[in-house]
Structures are given as C-alpha cells and as structure tokens.
Motif scaffolding. Sequence first.
Motif, PDB file in Angstrom:
ATOM      1  N   ASP A 139       0.836  -1.190   0.000  1.00  0.00           N
ATOM      2  CA  ASP A 139       0.000   0.000   0.000  1.00  0.00           C
ATOM      3  C   ASP A 139       0.874   1.244   0.000  1.00  0.00           C
ATOM      4  O   ASP A 139       0.666   2.162  -0.788  1.00  0.00           O
ATOM      5  CB  ASP A 139      -0.920  -0.018   1.233  1.00  0.00           C
ATOM      6  N   HIS A 160      -1.034  -5.117   2.114  1.00  0.00           N
ATOM      7  CA  HIS A 160      -2.302  -5.785   2.432  1.00  0.00           C
ATOM      8  C   HIS A 160      -2.160  -7.306   2.396  1.00  0.00           C
ATOM      9  O   HIS A 160      -3.141  -8.024   2.568  1.00  0.00           O
ATOM     10  CB  HIS A 160      -3.403  -5.348   1.465  1.00  0.00           C
ATOM     11  N   GLY A 183      -3.202  -7.389   7.295  1.00  0.00           N
ATOM     12  CA  GLY A 183      -2.049  -7.191   6.429  1.00  0.00           C
ATOM     13  C   GLY A 183      -0.738  -7.392   7.162  1.00  0.00           C
ATOM     14  O   GLY A 183      -0.701  -7.873   8.293  1.00  0.00           O
TER      15      GLY A 183
END
Length: 182
Positions: free
Chosen positions: A76, A91, A140
């Motif tokens: 991310d 994630h 995550g």
Amino acid sequence: MTTAGRVIKRRFTLLEPPRSGWFPRARRLWATLLHRRHLEALPDPFSAEQTAVNIDYSLRQRAAVHALRRFIELIDTYQLHTRKQVHVISHYVVPDTAGLQDQVPEWLAHRVRFGVVDPKTKATTYVTIRAVDVVWTEDGTELYLHLTEKIGKGTRAFVAAWLGEDDGRTGLPQVSDVLIGQ
C-alpha cells in the motif's frame, strides 16, 4: 494498519552489529533486553540440509516466490521513518497455516530488498538491511527495514524482492533514461 485481532511480531537480524565502542554495545544490550524473545538469526539461504542428495525443494522455493510476489503486489505504501529505517505496509495476509506462519515472515525478511536510485548518476543499488521487524495481523503485513546506511535527500527509493537463485545482494542493472508515457 488498524487491527481488531491478534498482532504477531518477529525480528530477524540479517547482519550482526559492529562490536566496537561502549555506546554501540550499550544500545545493543538495551535492544536485546527489550526484544530478547524476538531476536532470531536467519539461516543461510541454502544450508547443507537443503542441498542434500535426492531431495526436491522446488515446492518450498515456489511457495517463497509466490509469497514474495503477493507481498510486493499488495504494498500500500512505504516511507522513511528515519534516514535509516523504512516502514513498508502491505495488504498481504500471512497464511494462518502453522508451517507457513513460521516460514513466510522469514522468507519476507530474508528476501526483501530496498533499492535506491542515485539522483546524480542514476545508478541503481540495494542498501544493505541490518534487521527486519515483521508485524502481521489478519488485515495485512508491515515490515520495518533497519538499514546500515543513511538514505540521502532527493534519492528515489523502491521496495523489491529477491526471487531467484544466487545470493540476491548484488546491484541491479542500470535503469534506462526512457520514461514510460512520453
């Protein structure tokens, strides 16, 4: 990363810190006392047991490559916390299977790379990673990369993964000057 469930943390030391001076020794002692249960040295990537005759480790290699690719694809964001520490948020969810939950964080720590592009020469190299903290939940995975050298201002950086054979610590091929989308 916001979590509602269990948070699991592990530290992997890739390079032993230097032994000289009283201040570095005091810092290492303090870190050892704080993280005693999380300090784990990584084995050699290809130990003697893995090179045993008549044993095929290709499934393990494919699982490691798959985990690394998924982790990199699902990144991310990443940012410098200090000039020597990088925080990577992905994630990617570590599988909850007992064997994989032990192996995947080790694969991530051992095979993740942090590359930089020098702003003047455009040379691309990897920065040596001293230690990796792996934190994962059901939402995550986060990595904290502790680097051996400071990242200079104006340097472009990227997170990569070593997927092949060899030692995976050599530099990258030079980046072309062509920009995509011109």
